[in-house]
Write a protein that holds these residues in place. Sequence first.
Motif, short mmCIF file in Angstrom:
data_model
loop_
_atom_site.label_atom_id
_atom_site.label_comp_id
_atom_site.label_asym_id
_atom_site.label_seq_id
_atom_site.Cartn_x
_atom_site.Cartn_y
_atom_site.Cartn_z
N LEU A 37 1.25 -1.43 -0.38
CA LEU A 37 0.37 -0.29 0.61
C LEU A 37 0.74 1.30 -0.24
N GLY A 38 2.51 0.99 0.31
CA GLY A 38 3.07 1.84 0.02
C GLY A 38 3.14 2.86 0.72
N VAL A 39 3.09 2.11 2.70
CA VAL A 39 2.68 3.08 3.53
C VAL A 39 4.17 3.42 4.02
N PRO A 40 4.65 4.35 4.72
CA PRO A 40 6.41 4.76 4.57
C PRO A 40 6.59 4.17 5.52
N PHE A 41 5.75 3.94 6.99
CA PHE A 41 6.16 3.90 8.51
C PHE A 41 5.60 2.87 9.03
N ALA A 42 6.63 2.03 9.89
CA ALA A 42 6.18 0.58 10.20
C ALA A 42 6.25 0.86 12.39
N ILE A 43 5.54 0.97 12.92
CA ILE A 43 5.72 1.19 14.64
C ILE A 43 5.61 -0.35 15.27
N THR A 44 6.73 -0.81 15.86
CA THR A 44 6.17 -2.35 15.82
C THR A 44 6.02 -1.94 17.32
N VAL A 45 5.30 -2.79 18.23
CA VAL A 45 5.89 -3.04 19.54
C VAL A 45 6.26 -4.21 20.09
N SER A 89 7.90 -3.92 23.16
CA SER A 89 7.71 -4.29 25.22
C SER A 89 6.95 -2.66 24.74
N THR A 90 7.21 -2.21 26.21
CA THR A 90 5.58 -1.26 26.81
C THR A 90 6.50 -0.23 27.29
N SER A 91 8.12 -0.05 26.94
CA SER A 91 8.87 1.24 27.28
C SER A 91 9.21 1.89 25.70
N SER A 92 9.79 1.21 24.35
CA SER A 92 10.23 1.10 23.84
C SER A 92 10.36 0.61 22.41
N VAL A 93 9.66 0.52 21.44
CA VAL A 93 9.02 0.36 20.39
C VAL A 93 10.06 0.91 19.05
N THR A 94 9.35 -0.14 17.65
CA THR A 94 10.99 -0.24 16.47
C THR A 94 10.15 1.04 15.32
N VAL A 95 10.76 1.80 14.77
CA VAL A 95 10.48 2.00 13.64
C VAL A 95 10.42 2.07 12.32
N ARG A 96 10.03 1.32 12.03
CA ARG A 96 11.03 0.32 9.59
C ARG A 96 10.33 1.17 9.05
N GLU A 97 11.80 2.20 8.22
CA GLU A 97 11.42 2.58 7.17
C GLU A 97 11.39 1.67 5.68
N ARG A 98 10.40 1.86 5.10
CA ARG A 98 9.58 1.02 4.68
C ARG A 98 10.44 0.22 3.14
N SER A 145 13.81 0.76 3.19
CA SER A 145 15.34 0.60 3.75
C SER A 145 15.16 -0.60 4.51
N LYS A 146 14.29 -0.76 4.41
CA LYS A 146 14.14 -1.66 6.19
C LYS A 146 14.66 -1.41 7.06
N ASP A 147 15.56 -0.92 7.41
CA ASP A 147 15.88 -0.11 8.50
C ASP A 147 15.02 0.25 9.89
N GLN A 148 15.55 0.10 10.91
CA GLN A 148 15.05 -0.07 11.96
C GLN A 148 15.11 0.25 12.92
N PRO A 174 19.28 4.25 17.93
CA PRO A 174 20.09 3.61 17.88
C PRO A 174 19.69 2.85 16.81
N LEU A 175 20.02 1.87 16.37
CA LEU A 175 20.03 0.94 15.29
C LEU A 175 19.10 0.03 15.66
N HIS A 176 18.24 -1.14 15.64
CA HIS A 176 17.62 -1.51 15.57
C HIS A 176 17.76 -2.71 14.84
N SER A 177 18.84 -4.13 16.09
CA SER A 177 18.99 -5.22 14.99
C SER A 177 18.06 -5.92 15.08
N SER A 178 18.25 -6.62 14.28
CA SER A 178 16.85 -7.17 13.61
C SER A 178 16.72 -8.67 13.92
N GLU A 179 17.46 -8.97 15.12
CA GLU A 179 16.85 -10.71 15.60
C GLU A 179 15.46 -10.48 16.30
#
Lengths: 695, 695
Positions: free
Chosen positions: A632-640, A642-651, A653-656, A686-691
Motif C-alpha cells: 500500500l506504500g505505507v512509509p513507516f511501521a511502528i512495531t510494539v 515492549s512497553t517502554s520502547s518500540v521500533t520504527v521501520r522505514e519501508r 531500506s527496511k532499517d529499524q 539507535p539502529l535496531h538489530s533485526s534479531e
Amino acid sequence: MAAVADEDSLRRALAQKQSSIDVQGGAVRQLKSSGAAKLDIEAAVQALNALKLEKASIESQLQAALAGAAGGGSSSASRDAFRQAVVNTLERRLFYIPSFKIYRGVAGLYDYGPPGCSVKSNVLSFWRQHFVLEENMLEVDCPCVTPEVVLKASGHVEKFTDLMVKDEKTGTCYRADHLLKDFCKEKLEKDFSLSAEKAAELKHILAVLDDLSAEQLGAKIKEYGITAPDTKNPLSDPYPFNLMFQTSIGPSGVSPGYMRPETAQGIFVNFRDLYYYNGNKLPFAAAQIGQAFRNEISPRQGLLRVREFTLAEIEHFVDPQDKSHPKFSDVAKLEFLMFPRDDQVSGQCAKKLQLGEAVSRGTVNNETLGYFIGRVYLFLTRLGIDKDRLRFRQHLANEMAHYAADCWDAEIESSYGWIECVGIADRSAYDLRAHSEKSSVALVAQEKFSEPREVEKLVITPIKKELGLAFKGNQKMVTEALEAMEEKVAMEMKADLESKGEVEFHVCTLGKNVTIKKNMVSISKEIKKEHQRVFTPSVIEPSFGIGRIIYCLYEHSFYTRPSKAGDEQLNVFSFPPLVAPIKCTVFPLVQNKKYEEVAKLISKSLTAAGISHKIDITGTSIGKRYARTDELGVPFAITVDSTSSVTVRERDSKDQVRVDVEKVASVVREVADGLSSWADVLKMYPLHSSETAEE
Amino acid sequence: MAAVADEDSLRRALAQKQSSIDVQGGAVRQLKSSGAAKLDIEAAVQALNALKLEKASIESQLQAALAGAAGGGSSSASRDAFRQAVVNTLERRLFYIPSFKIYRGVAGLYDYGPPGCSVKSNVLSFWRQHFVLEENMLEVDCPCVTPEVVLKASGHVEKFTDLMVKDEKTGTCYRADHLLKDFCKEKLEKDFSLSAEKAAELKHILAVLDDLSAEQLGAKIKEYGITAPDTKNPLSDPYPFNLMFQTSIGPSGVSPGYMRPETAQGIFVNFRDLYYYNGNKLPFAAAQIGQAFRNEISPRQGLLRVREFTLAEIEHFVDPQDKSHPKFSDVAKLEFLMFPRDDQVSGQCAKKLQLGEAVSRGTVNNETLGYFIGRVYLFLTRLGIDKDRLRFRQHLANEMAHYAADCWDAEIESSYGWIECVGIADRSAYDLRAHSEKSSVALVAQEKFSEPREVEKLVITPIKKELGLAFKGNQKMVTEALEAMEEKVAMEMKADLESKGEVEFHVCTLGKNVTIKKNMVSISKEIKKEHQRVFTPSVIEPSFGIGRIIYCLYEHSFYTRPSKAGDEQLNVFSFPPLVAPIKCTVFPLVQNKKYEEVAKLISKSLTAAGISHKIDITGTSIGKRYARTDELGVPFAITVDSTSSVTVRERDSKDQVRVDVEKVASVVREVADGLSSWADVLKMYPLHSSETAEE
C-alpha cells in the motif's frame, strides 16, 4: 537514429536475400524437372537452405533493431509485463476499481477505491498548497453541466471531435486514426517482406497522423484495405464525432447542454467578476479543480484515457505587454529535461537545460510561462515523479492552436511511452475575446496611467455631402470603407490626394474601385490625451490531468523485491510520505493485551498529531504484515515489542530504529510531514538489530 | 393551532357580515327607489357603512391571523427582506455567482466564487475529519456518468420523476404540484371571501400534495381552472418527467447513460470489494463526496434547489440482527429538538429529547441510526448552525419508502422555512438486494460461527412416483408447490396427513385445489450443522446536501450592525474559525515601510503555522478595512501600529488585545484552530484601549 538506418539497410538486405532465394528456388525446380543428377540437385538445395538461413538471421537482426527503436532499451514485452504487475497490484488492493464492475463495467470509467481516493486527495491538497495558496490564486467551483452557447464560443461544439469509422455491418465504431496507426505499426513490426520504400511511407504516415483530414484518412484506409478489427467487415468513410457528452437542460428539450470537456471555461466567463474581486489589478490567477468529461470513441490505455477525469486548471491573466514574473528568479536555476521544437524537428533527444537560460534565449516565450514550467517541475518531482523520466516538450507548429504564443507539455515516461500529463500554454487573448464577442460583455482590463498620456490618433472625416452627390445610393458603403481604413492606407491616400487631387479606392462591399476626390474626405493625425489603456489580457494556462499524474506516479513508485525466504517477489510502492495513502501502521509484535494497550496509546498520539495510520492487531506474522503495508506504500511501521520502547521501520531500506513510546508519535510526525528525513532519524536513534524482527 | 381556529371563526364572521351587508344594501336600494324620506335613507346608508367598517376590521384581523400562522412570528415580508440582504452580500462578495452570468445564466446552476469555494472546502474537510477519519470509513470516488442498468436496478429510471404540465400553446413546462400549491396558498392568503369549508378543502390539499397521483392533480387543476402563470393559456394533463440528465455513452448511441442523481449507487455496486477490503467484517462504512445532478423542471428557491450539487454520503453496512453501536454512549446524553412521527400527526411541535431516551423508548429505531443522528447534530452545530433552528424530523409513514425501517431528516430553519439538509435513513437490505438481483452477483456477508451450530431444518420430499400416477401432466406443478411450502403450512399438512390421511392443497400455478394423500409426500424436521450464516446487510445512510447546509449556515451567520458614525448598516458573517474562508487579516495601521515590514513578518509566521490570511496594505481607513473583512466573516484582524506589539481584534465583540509581534501568530493559530477560545485570549493579554482604533 542509428536504429532507423540499421532498419533501412536490413530491409534492403532482406529484399536482396529474398530475390536470391527466389532465383535459387527456381534453379532447384528446373534441375528437378530436367532430371538432373542427384548430387547436383542436392548441392542446389543446400545452397538454397544456406540462403534461407542467412535470411532468417537478417530477420532476427531486423526484429532486434525494431524492438530497440521502439522500447528505448526495454522490450515491449517486458514493459507489458511490468505494467501488468503494477495494474494487478493496484486493482487487488483497490487503488482503483473498474466502475460498475458487477455489471461488467463501462470502458473508460474507473472508481478510486480507498487507498486510491486517499492518494488523490493528498495530490489535490498538495496542488492547492503548492499553487493556490502559494500564489494567492482565486479558486472557483463551477458546474459540470454547461449550456451550448458557452461551448460554441469556446469552439468545442465545432472542433472537439475525433474522426470515426463504422463497421458497415455491425455499426461498431472505431477511431479512424487508431486503425491506420495500428495497421502501420503492425506492418512495420511484423512484416519483414516490407520494402524499405514502403516502410518509409508507413513511417511518414505515423509522423503526420494527427494532421490528416477525414478525406486523407479515408483514402489511406481504402488503399491499405483496412477492415473492422473484430469482424473484418468493410468500414464507412471517416466522419467527425463530437467528444462531449450531450444532454438537455430542463424539461423542454430546447436547451442543449454538455458535460464540460475542461474546467477552464467556467473561469473565463467569470473574468469580469474575478478581476473586480482582485481590486481591478493584473496579473492574477484563478484556479479550479473538478470533473471533466470526454466521450471517447473507444477508450484504450487503461487509466490514461478515460471518459471522466479530474482536472486542475489555472488561468493566469497577465498584461500582454508585460509577461515578466516577479518570482521567476526562484526557479531560474532549475535544470531539467527540455525538448524544444527545433530539437524535435532535427531529430535530437530531450536534453537538460537551465530554465533561466531557456527563457533568456527565447526558447521559452516569456518569464511567466517559464515560471509555471518551473513550478510544475517542482510539483511533479515532489510528488515522487522520477526526474529522469520527466521532460518538458514544446509543441510543434502544427500542434499548436493558431492563437497560442507558446505551449509546453510536461510528459512523463510510462510503460505506454511518453504521456502528456500537464499542458502549459500561453493562449494569448483568444478565450476572453471569444466570450466577449459571443456574450457582448467586455472582458477587458484597464491600465490607469499615473498621468494622462498624449497619443497620436488617426482621424478620418468623410464629407457626406460631396460623397452623396458623387455616389448616391452607394454613399453609405463608400463612407464605411473610408472610415475603416488602416493607418498606413489612410496616410497614403492623404499624400495622393494632396499631390494628385484624386485617387482610385477599392470598396470591398461594392466589389469595385471608385474615384475619391480631395473634397470628399479629410484625413489628419491629432494628439489626444488618454487616461488609461484598455486591453484584453493574455492568459497562461497550466492544466493538470490529475488521474494521469497519479497513474504515472504508481508506475514510478512500483518495484518488487524477494521475500526473506526468497520464495516469492513482494510488491512495494515507494510513495513519499506526502502522497502515501496511510503514513504509518502500528503493530503489536505478538497478540498480547499489554502490547495492544501500548499500540492504542500510540494511535491516540498519532491522531492528535494528525498522522493518518492504521492499527493491525491480527495474529498474522510480522513479515506478512510488513509486506501488506509495503504494497500500500505505507512509509513507516511502528512495531510494539515492549512497553517502554518500540521500533520504527522505514519501508524502502527496511532499517529499524528503537524509539521511546512517548516520543514515537512526534518522530513519525516529523518524517511524515517532511520536517526531517529518515537519515536524520538514523542519526538520532539507535539502529535496531533485526534479531526479533521476523522479516 | 390557535391561529387556525381563529382563522376559521374569522372566515365565518366575515361571511355573516357580508350577508348582513347584502341585506342592508338591498334595504338602501329599496328605500331610494320607493322615494323614502331623506333622513330614513341617510340612516340606512349609515348602518350599511358601519357594517362595511366592521367587515374591514374582520378582514384585517384575518390578514394578521394568516401572517402569524405562516411566519411563526416574523412576517413573510421581513423574511424576504432578510434573505435579500444575505443574498446581496453573498453575491457582491462572490461567495457565489450565477453560473454563465455573462450569457444570462442557467436557472439552478451556481458557481462558488473564491470565499464560497473556501467555505465549501472547509466544510468538506471537516466532514472528512468528523466522519471518515473518526470512524475509519472507506472513502471511494466514482464517476458521475452512470450506465442505465445501474439506475434501473436502483429504481431511478422508473421512479425519479416529478409530475409536469405544459402550457398548451407555448410549450413552457411547470411542476404540476407547484401550480396547485401556489393556487391554494394564494387563495388562502388573499381571498377573504373564501368560505371556511373551502379554506379547509384547500388546506387539506396542501397537506396531502405529495401523495396526489397524476390523475388527482390533473382533476384539481381542471376543477380550479388553473392556467399557465405566464400566459394564462390552458395546461396539459400532468405526466411524469424523469429528473435525471440523460446522455449517451460512447459513439454508437445504443448505450444510454445518466448523470448520477446521488453518489450512493457507486458504493452499493462496490459492496463485495469493499467488504473484502475490510477483512470480510461487519459493520463498516463507505463514504463518498461528489457531484450529483437533478434536472429540475423549474428550479426555485435560489441556492436551495439546484440542478447540480455536492453530496456527501455514508453507507454504513450492518448485520440486520445487530444494529447496536459500540460508541452510542458517546452521544446518548445529547439533547436537541426532535420531531417524532406521532407528534407531527397529533399537531404538536418539535421538542427537546435526550437521544439515549429516544432510542431506548423506540422512538428512534436502533442505536446505529441514533448514533448517526447524534454525530450529524454535532457536525452541524460545530459548523455554526444555530441549535434552536435545527430539528430532526422523522418521516411520516407516507413519506418513507416501503423498505425503509426508519428515517429522520435534519431540517434547518431558514427564510424559506424548514429545509431538509441531511437525510438519515435505515434502508434495510433494499439496495444490495436490488443490485444482487439485477447483476446476479451475490452482495452478501457471512457470519462464521466460532463452532458449528445445530439448526433445525424443514425437509419436504415429494414422492414423485405417486404424484405422477395421481396428477400426470400436472405433476411438476404440484411438486413445486409442495416444495415451496412455508414451515407453518408444511407442519399443518404433516399433522393433517397423519390424522386424516389426506388433505386439500391449493396449487397457485394450477389455480385450483388438489387432494394430497399420505403416500405422496414426506415432511420432517432434521437437525443440520451450519458453519456460517449468509445474509444481506442492512444499510444506514446519512446523506448530506452540502450546498444546502452552506446556504443555511450563511443565513444563520449573517447579521448587521450600525457603523461607528451610525450612518449605515454594516454586514457581518459570524462564521466560526473552522469554516471562515480566511482566518485572519493583517493591516498596517497607516501606510509606512516599517509597519509593512512587520506585517510581512507576521504573514510569514502565519503561513508557517498554516493559517490562511490576507494582507491589506491599501491606504483605506482602518474602519473600512474592518468592515470589508467582517463582511467576509474573517474572525480575527491583526493591526500593526508599532514595531514591537500589535493589536488583535475579534470580529463579533470588536474587542482588541495587544500582543507581542513574536507571539501573535501562535496566539491567532490557537484560537483559529480551536485550541483556545477568545475568552482565554482576553484573560492572557491586555485589552487594547480604542483610542488609536479608528473604528
